[in-house]
Design a protein around this motif. Structure first.
Motif, PDB file in Angstrom:
ATOM      1  N   LYS A 204      -5.434   5.481 -42.763  1.00 43.61           N
ATOM      2  CA  LYS A 204      -6.035   5.552 -41.417  1.00 43.61           C
ATOM      3  C   LYS A 204      -6.667   4.251 -41.399  1.00 43.61           C
ATOM      4  CE  LYS A 204      -3.742   9.001 -39.842  1.00 43.61           C
ATOM      5  NZ  LYS A 204      -2.516   8.313 -40.056  1.00 43.61           N
TER       6      LYS A 204
ATOM      7  N   GLU B  14     -13.063  -5.081 -29.475  1.00 43.11           N
ATOM      8  CA  GLU B  14     -11.813  -5.233 -28.910  1.00 43.11           C
ATOM      9  C   GLU B  14     -11.294  -4.751 -27.512  1.00 43.11           C
ATOM     10  OE1 GLU B  14      -9.175  -5.834 -32.890  1.00 43.11           O
ATOM     11  OE2 GLU B  14      -9.284  -3.754 -32.126  1.00 43.11           O
TER      12      GLU B  14
ATOM     13  N   ALA C 158     -12.908   3.037 -35.290  1.00 42.83           N
ATOM     14  CA  ALA C 158     -12.469   3.193 -33.874  1.00 42.83           C
ATOM     15  C   ALA C 158     -13.532   2.578 -33.052  1.00 42.83           C
ATOM     16  CB  ALA C 158     -12.088   4.722 -33.664  1.00 42.83           C
ATOM     17  N   ALA C 159     -14.989   3.063 -33.495  1.00 43.09           N
ATOM     18  CA  ALA C 159     -16.010   2.801 -32.399  1.00 43.09           C
ATOM     19  C   ALA C 159     -16.137   1.265 -32.659  1.00 43.09           C
ATOM     20  CB  ALA C 159     -17.255   3.191 -33.176  1.00 43.09           C
TER      21      ALA C 159
ATOM     22  N   GLU D 111      -4.696   1.292 -40.557  1.00 41.52           N
ATOM     23  CA  GLU D 111      -4.164   1.245 -39.149  1.00 41.52           C
ATOM     24  C   GLU D 111      -5.272   0.785 -38.297  1.00 41.52           C
ATOM     25  OE1 GLU D 111      -2.291   4.632 -37.450  1.00 41.52           O
ATOM     26  OE2 GLU D 111      -2.335   5.387 -39.543  1.00 41.52           O
ATOM     27  N   LEU D 112      -6.762   1.220 -38.618  1.00 40.25           N
ATOM     28  CA  LEU D 112      -7.655   0.911 -37.624  1.00 40.25           C
ATOM     29  C   LEU D 112      -8.247  -0.383 -37.935  1.00 40.25           C
ATOM     30  CD1 LEU D 112      -8.983   4.702 -37.876  1.00 40.25           C
ATOM     31  CD2 LEU D 112      -8.195   3.278 -35.604  1.00 40.25           C
ATOM     32  N   GLY D 113      -7.922  -1.088 -38.757  1.00 41.89           N
ATOM     33  CA  GLY D 113      -8.511  -2.590 -38.994  1.00 41.89           C
ATOM     34  C   GLY D 113      -9.249  -2.904 -40.226  1.00 41.89           C
TER      35      GLY D 113
ATOM     36  N   SER E 117     -13.549  -0.822 -33.327  1.00 43.27           N
ATOM     37  CA  SER E 117     -12.439  -1.552 -32.458  1.00 43.27           C
ATOM     38  C   SER E 117     -12.929  -1.394 -30.951  1.00 43.27           C
ATOM     39  CB  SER E 117     -11.335  -0.857 -32.779  1.00 43.27           C
ATOM     40  OG  SER E 117     -10.242  -1.102 -31.731  1.00 43.27           O
ATOM     41  N   TYR E 118     -13.480  -0.568 -30.544  1.00 47.35           N
ATOM     42  CA  TYR E 118     -13.670   0.023 -28.920  1.00 47.35           C
ATOM     43  C   TYR E 118     -14.729  -1.247 -28.889  1.00 47.35           C
ATOM     44  CZ  TYR E 118     -15.311   2.251 -24.726  1.00 47.35           C
ATOM     45  OH  TYR E 118     -15.497   2.386 -23.366  1.00 47.35           O
ATOM     46  N   HIS E 119     -15.709  -1.316 -29.451  1.00 44.09           N
ATOM     47  CA  HIS E 119     -16.935  -2.159 -28.968  1.00 44.09           C
ATOM     48  C   HIS E 119     -16.580  -3.718 -28.891  1.00 44.09           C
ATOM     49  CE1 HIS E 119     -21.240  -2.968 -29.083  1.00 44.09           C
ATOM     50  NE2 HIS E 119     -20.832  -4.206 -29.428  1.00 44.09           N
TER      51      HIS E 119
ATOM     52  N   LEU F 104     -13.261   7.081 -39.979  1.00 40.08           N
ATOM     53  CA  LEU F 104     -12.066   6.446 -39.056  1.00 40.08           C
ATOM     54  C   LEU F 104     -13.143   6.670 -37.796  1.00 40.08           C
ATOM     55  CD1 LEU F 104      -9.369   9.097 -40.220  1.00 40.08           C
ATOM     56  CD2 LEU F 104     -10.043   6.760 -41.008  1.00 40.08           C
ATOM     57  N   TYR F 105     -14.077   7.432 -37.380  1.00 36.43           N
ATOM     58  CA  TYR F 105     -14.774   7.262 -36.284  1.00 36.43           C
ATOM     59  C   TYR F 105     -15.540   5.786 -36.160  1.00 36.43           C
ATOM     60  CZ  TYR F 105     -18.782   8.390 -33.049  1.00 36.43           C
ATOM     61  OH  TYR F 105     -19.595   8.689 -32.013  1.00 36.43           O
TER      62      TYR F 105
END
Lengths: 250, 250
Positions: A96, A247, A240-241, A99-101, A243-245, A236-237
């Motif tokens: 995971k 990207e 994702a944070a 996937e999330l970078g 990436s959100y911040h 994973l949290y």
């Protein structure tokens, strides 16, 4: 379309010979025929469209037809260090987080680890995780396979943190005292091209002494919201944070 | 300390009788003795510390000793609708999205679903997922158990979307055309107390027609970053982003 990570630098307009695993997967598993196309990612993280020219006994000749500009890597370089969790949770974290970078995954020994990795099994375990990372990188269309390192101690992680622009440790106790913004503030202090190392405990959590050792070395203790996240959910949290911040919010 | 969701409203300073499953778990599994304490969450999502007063044959009397103020629920109400994925991926989605703060989980039928749920198995499947949500809610110290609904069609989801302040559909094709900010803009438009419904495909993805049907009803198509996320990773990414946006960045 299938993609493969190739262990060499590719040049547009040339032809190369492909053997072994990738030959096997292209011709035996995917049953590719002459003229068919797929993607190769080379050692410079460049993406090329290739086509099958000639299929021989144990090799296939492909031509490097087209270079494709595609930016799917995170704007900042992210490493995670995780205490050894029970069961196959590290498999899930590797799959995971790829996937999330994520760029680097470091299994870490901590006091409360229930799981111990025996020295003689280490190489096998790391190479298995590296394979999971490679497959997840192919599936999620990454241009880079995250590196899975050998197990490190907290002392080694602290030394490594000097190479990163920021290092945080996820610590549940921080969440309990109402700390809510240290992680967001840390991300806000970083610019594209910089790097972050994030440290996570496993089931038993980190001891107060381990966290103290880290914060004394300048590592920032952060909560990840008010709910209790499981061992495998916390990294994973955080990814994702990031990436959100970097990207989606830009 | 163990916590249990109780099917009634509790009043501080009173005593109540506990039977059945919770009696069994407290006395037979956890082997609690008179005087020992644990947590009860009541139907108003309030948290109480209780102590065991008297253990009888098939019931235990507990006293409601203390009410504890704790805010661990997301500031906005979040529902997710997911195409039926293969294998046990919906279990993972239910468990992880509960940890990450979801309020409602809706299994959804879409054209490209490989998996079909037979009508006669529906009740059993939903009740199994509801049990996973309850256990994850206890473990992650939630004050609310997310509701798992019966399977809905896209038409029903579109009708339901009128009850939400915003509805998005995660769509890979949007990510490919460089759309990067619709999701972040949607979150920025919401205030605490409002609600969002998020729709995700399963392995084959949503068809362009399904997405068209949704966007014509005012649902916003969003990419979730440049990497391809698996079926079970996309909702977790979106929930972590919501938590980061509303709980850590404020």
């Amino acid at each position: 379309m299938q993609r493969y990570f190739i262990e060499e630098a590719l040049t547009l307009g040339t032809e190369i010979e492909v053997t072994d695993d990738i030959y096997h997967h292209m011709i035996r598993v995917m049953r590719m025929k002459e003229g068919e196309k797929c993607w190769f990612v080379d050692t410079n993280h460049e993406l090329f469209q290739i086509s099958v020219k000639k299929i021989k006994e144990k090799l296939v000749i492909v031509s490097i037809d087209e270079q494709v500009a595609q930016n799917v890597e995170m704007p900042i370089n992210v490493a995670i260090a995780c205490g050894l969790p029970k069961g196959d949770k590290l498999d899930l974290i590797v799959q995971k987080s790829t996937e999330l970078g994520v760029n680097k995954i470091i299994p870490m020994t901590i006091v409360r680890n229930v799981v111990k990795w025996k020295q003689d099994k280490m190489v096998k375990k790391v190479s298995r995780l590296q394979k999971i990372a490679k497959e997840a990188a192919e599936q999620s269309h990454r241009l880079q396979i995250p590196e899975v390192t050998s197990v490190m101690s907290i002392k080694e992680i602290i030394a490594l943190s000097k190479d990163y622009d920021a290092t945080i440790v996820a610590y549940e106790e921080e969440a309990k005292v109402g700390e809510a913004s240290a992680f967001a503030k840390t991300l806000a202090s970083l610019s594209p091209g910089q790097s972050i190392l994030m440290i996570f405990g496993s089931e038993g959590g980190l001891t107060p002494e381990e966290v103290e050792q880290m914060t004394q070395a300048g590592i920032i203790a952060c909560g990840l919201g008010p709910r209790i996240l499981r061992t495998e959910t916390a990294p994973l949290y955080a990814l994702a944070a990031i990436s959100y911040h970097f990207e989606l919010q830009k």
